[in-house]
Structures are given as structure tokens and as C-alpha cells.
Write a protein that holds these residues in place. Structure first.
Motif, mmCIF file in Angstrom:
data_model
loop_
_atom_site.group_PDB
_atom_site.id
_atom_site.type_symbol
_atom_site.label_atom_id
_atom_site.label_comp_id
_atom_site.label_asym_id
_atom_site.label_seq_id
_atom_site.Cartn_x
_atom_site.Cartn_y
_atom_site.Cartn_z
ATOM 1 N N GLN A 66 37.486 36.092 52.002
ATOM 2 C CA GLN A 66 37.202 37.378 52.636
ATOM 3 C C GLN A 66 35.845 37.318 53.324
ATOM 4 O OE1 GLN A 66 37.426 39.955 49.214
ATOM 5 N NE2 GLN A 66 39.642 40.290 49.429
ATOM 6 N N ALA A 93 33.703 43.458 56.784
ATOM 7 C CA ALA A 93 34.537 44.556 56.295
ATOM 8 C C ALA A 93 33.712 45.838 56.175
ATOM 9 C CB ALA A 93 35.165 44.187 54.954
ATOM 10 N N VAL A 150 34.460 49.295 58.243
ATOM 11 C CA VAL A 150 34.675 50.564 57.550
ATOM 12 C C VAL A 150 33.647 51.599 58.005
ATOM 13 C CG1 VAL A 150 34.602 51.695 55.297
ATOM 14 C CG2 VAL A 150 35.790 49.498 55.565
ATOM 15 N N THR A 190 43.415 42.327 61.191
ATOM 16 C CA THR A 190 42.688 41.308 60.427
ATOM 17 C C THR A 190 43.395 39.964 60.566
ATOM 18 O OG1 THR A 190 43.931 41.687 58.386
ATOM 19 C CG2 THR A 190 42.002 43.071 58.756
ATOM 20 N N GLN A 208 41.682 39.813 53.820
ATOM 21 C CA GLN A 208 40.733 40.697 54.495
ATOM 22 C C GLN A 208 41.330 42.102 54.649
ATOM 23 O OE1 GLN A 208 37.754 39.880 54.982
ATOM 24 N NE2 GLN A 208 36.868 41.198 56.553
ATOM 25 N N GLN A 209 42.628 42.172 54.865
ATOM 26 C CA GLN A 209 43.300 43.468 54.975
ATOM 27 C C GLN A 209 43.177 44.246 53.658
ATOM 28 O OE1 GLN A 209 47.512 43.211 55.784
ATOM 29 N NE2 GLN A 209 47.892 45.245 54.914
ATOM 30 N N VAL A 210 43.418 43.566 52.552
ATOM 31 C CA VAL A 210 43.331 44.215 51.241
ATOM 32 C C VAL A 210 41.910 44.703 50.985
ATOM 33 C CG1 VAL A 210 43.511 43.818 48.754
ATOM 34 C CG2 VAL A 210 45.268 42.914 50.294
ATOM 35 N N ILE A 222 39.577 45.587 53.196
ATOM 36 C CA ILE A 222 39.265 46.742 54.045
ATOM 37 C C ILE A 222 39.965 47.996 53.528
ATOM 38 C CG2 ILE A 222 39.602 47.709 56.357
ATOM 39 C CD1 ILE A 222 39.190 44.869 57.443
ATOM 40 N N GLU A 223 41.225 47.862 53.160
ATOM 41 C CA GLU A 223 41.957 49.012 52.624
ATOM 42 C C GLU A 223 41.288 49.514 51.339
ATOM 43 O OE1 GLU A 223 45.875 47.459 52.205
ATOM 44 O OE2 GLU A 223 46.522 48.110 54.207
ATOM 45 N N HIS A 224 40.805 48.600 50.507
ATOM 46 C CA HIS A 224 40.136 48.998 49.263
ATOM 47 C C HIS A 224 38.841 49.756 49.560
ATOM 48 C CE1 HIS A 224 38.643 48.861 45.170
ATOM 49 N NE2 HIS A 224 37.525 48.258 45.595
ATOM 50 N N LYS A 225 38.061 49.257 50.541
ATOM 51 C CA LYS A 225 36.805 49.913 50.891
ATOM 52 C C LYS A 225 37.040 51.270 51.543
ATOM 53 C CE LYS A 225 33.937 45.743 51.357
ATOM 54 N NZ LYS A 225 32.865 46.189 50.431
ATOM 55 N N LEU A 226 38.069 51.371 52.339
ATOM 56 C CA LEU A 226 38.399 52.669 52.944
ATOM 57 C C LEU A 226 38.814 53.681 51.883
ATOM 58 C CD1 LEU A 226 40.362 51.615 56.170
ATOM 59 C CD2 LEU A 226 38.177 52.789 56.059
#
Length: 234
Positions: free
Chosen positions: A191, A196, A200, A221, A226-228, A230-234
Motif C-alpha cells: 500500500q 491514500a 482522502v 487505484t 490500495q483500494q481497501v 482508501i475505503e477504510h480511511k474514508l
């Protein structure tokens, strides 16, 4: 390779004779009418004007599986009938909001007592009046600058056209933003947490902006990891 036996061989021989004689004693219409089987093999798709169809092809129904009219808003129905009659089915392509065909050389006579039998301005208008099945194109990419289609998109097409930002537009042009210290963790999480975080942060900024929040956001991404993140941070 064409068969050397049967109908095709006879038509091929006639075509070769016409070619050797430099078309002496032959007409284009005659060749078309005498080479029905060979023509479908050599030229399964013909590009012709409505006038050329009437001039070179005999009036025979079901000669073609499909006839396609492009720029149909510019073709009067009377000119299109000949090609339509020679095909099993048709696709009429055009824009009814474009200028109709010119009537400068046409008669102004209209049978007032039989208006229901009068043609509309184009074959496209007549097809729309018949409520034939419709499909609408949504993407527009031919304008060098997005502003050239923006007015028509808003006033005529209900903002349904998907247009593309101009490369030199100040607000919508593609921009490159360098993120300092962003490192791809190759052997660990695979990652890039710093990038990321920057992404965000940009998404949140846009969602807080009253104008920017009206626009859709697409995030791409290069990996699922990296997708996971970003989704977690969002």
C-alpha cells in the motif's frame, strides 16, 4: 477463393468479360442485376447515396438485409423510399434538432385536403412520427472545446450528453499533483498510506465545498490493497 462451378462461376466469368472489354456493351446497372450472388460475396456492404441506389440497383425487395441511413435529418423521405424498399430492415441515424434539408429546389405545393399523406421534412421526422423504437447516443466527443457543446447540451438535450473536459480549460483540465514522501510498501502491505491520506483529504475537501460537492467523484487505484486502504480511511 470463389467456387469454379455453379452460378458464381458464371457470374465471375461475366464480370471478367466486362473488365476485359473495358465495360463495352455493359452498364453498371446491368452488372449489378446480373451479379446478384457474386456481388453479395465480393461486396457484402455497399456505400451508396439514395440517388445512386435508384440509378444502379434494380427495384427488387429484400435485396439487402439491412439499410443504414446516416445524417437522416438531411434526407427527404421521397429520396429514402427507394433504398428502404430494397432492404429487409433499416436503421435511421440522425438528430432531429439539426437543420432540416434545404427546400430551395423543391416545390412548395402542399395538398391541404390530404395533409396526413404529406411527408414531413425528413425520413427521420417521419420515423419519429411513426413511434419506431429509438436509441439515444449519450457521449459527445467531437467538439475541440467542451464549451462548444455546452449550450446545446443544456438547451436541447437536457444535459443528457456526456461530454469530456477540454485539455486547456482552467477549471476542468486534468491536473497532476505530486505527493511528497509517498512510498509504495512493496514487501509489506503493498500500500501507499501517504498517497491514500492525500487522496482522502482531497475527497473531503470537495465534499465540504458547496460547488464541488455537486460533481461526481471517481477514484481509481492500481491495486485492491490500495483500494481497501482508501475505503477504510474514508
Amino acid at each position: 477463393s470463389l467456387s469454379t462451378e455453379g452460378v458464381l462461376s458464371l457470374e465471375l466469368m461475366q464480370l471478367q468479360r466486362a473488365h476485359k472489354s473495358n465495360m463495352r456493351g455493359y452498364t453498371v446497372r446491368g452488372l449489378f442485376s446480373n451479379q446478384k450472388n457474386l456481388l453479395s460475396v465480393l461486396a457484402p456492404c455497399l456505400l451508396m447515396s439514395p440517388t445512386a441506389v435508384a440509378q444502379y440497383l434494380e427495384a427488387q425487395p429484400d435485396m439487402f438485409d439491412l439499410v443504414i441511413f446516416d445524417e437522416a435529418s438531411q434526407i427527404p423521405t421521397a429520396e429514402a423510399i427507394g433504398a428502404l424498399a430494397r432492404a429487409k430492415s433499416a436503421i435511421i441515424v440522425g438528430d432531429p434538432r439539426q437543420l432540416p434539408p434545404t427546400t430551395f429546389f423543391m416545390s412548395d405545393y402542399i395538398d391541404e385536403e390530404n395533409l396526413e399523406f404529406e411527408d414531413l421534412e425528413s425520413v427521420l421526422e417521419d420515423c419519429l412520427a411513426l413511434s419506431l423504437p429509438e436509441r439515444h447516443l449519450k457521449w459527445h466527443y467531437r467538439s475541440r472545446h467542451e464549451s462548444l457543446i455546452a449550450f446545446s447540451n443544456a438547451m436541447y438535450y437536457g444535459n443528457k450528453l456526456c461530454t469530456f473536459p477540454s485539455t486547456n480549460a482552467l477549471k476542468s483540465k486534468v491536473q497532476f499533483r505530486y505527493v511528497e514522501n509517498g512510498v509504495y510498501q512493496r514487501g509489506d502491505t503493498k500500500q501507499n498510506p501517504i498517497e491514500a491520506d492525500a487522496l482522502v483529504e482531497e475527497v473531503i475537501r470537495r465534499l465540504k465545498d458547496p460547488e464541488a460537492r455537486k460533481q461526481s467523484i471517481g477514484i481509481i487505484t492500481f491495486s485492491v490493497a490500495q483500494q481497501v486502504l482508501i475505503e477504510h480511511k474514508l
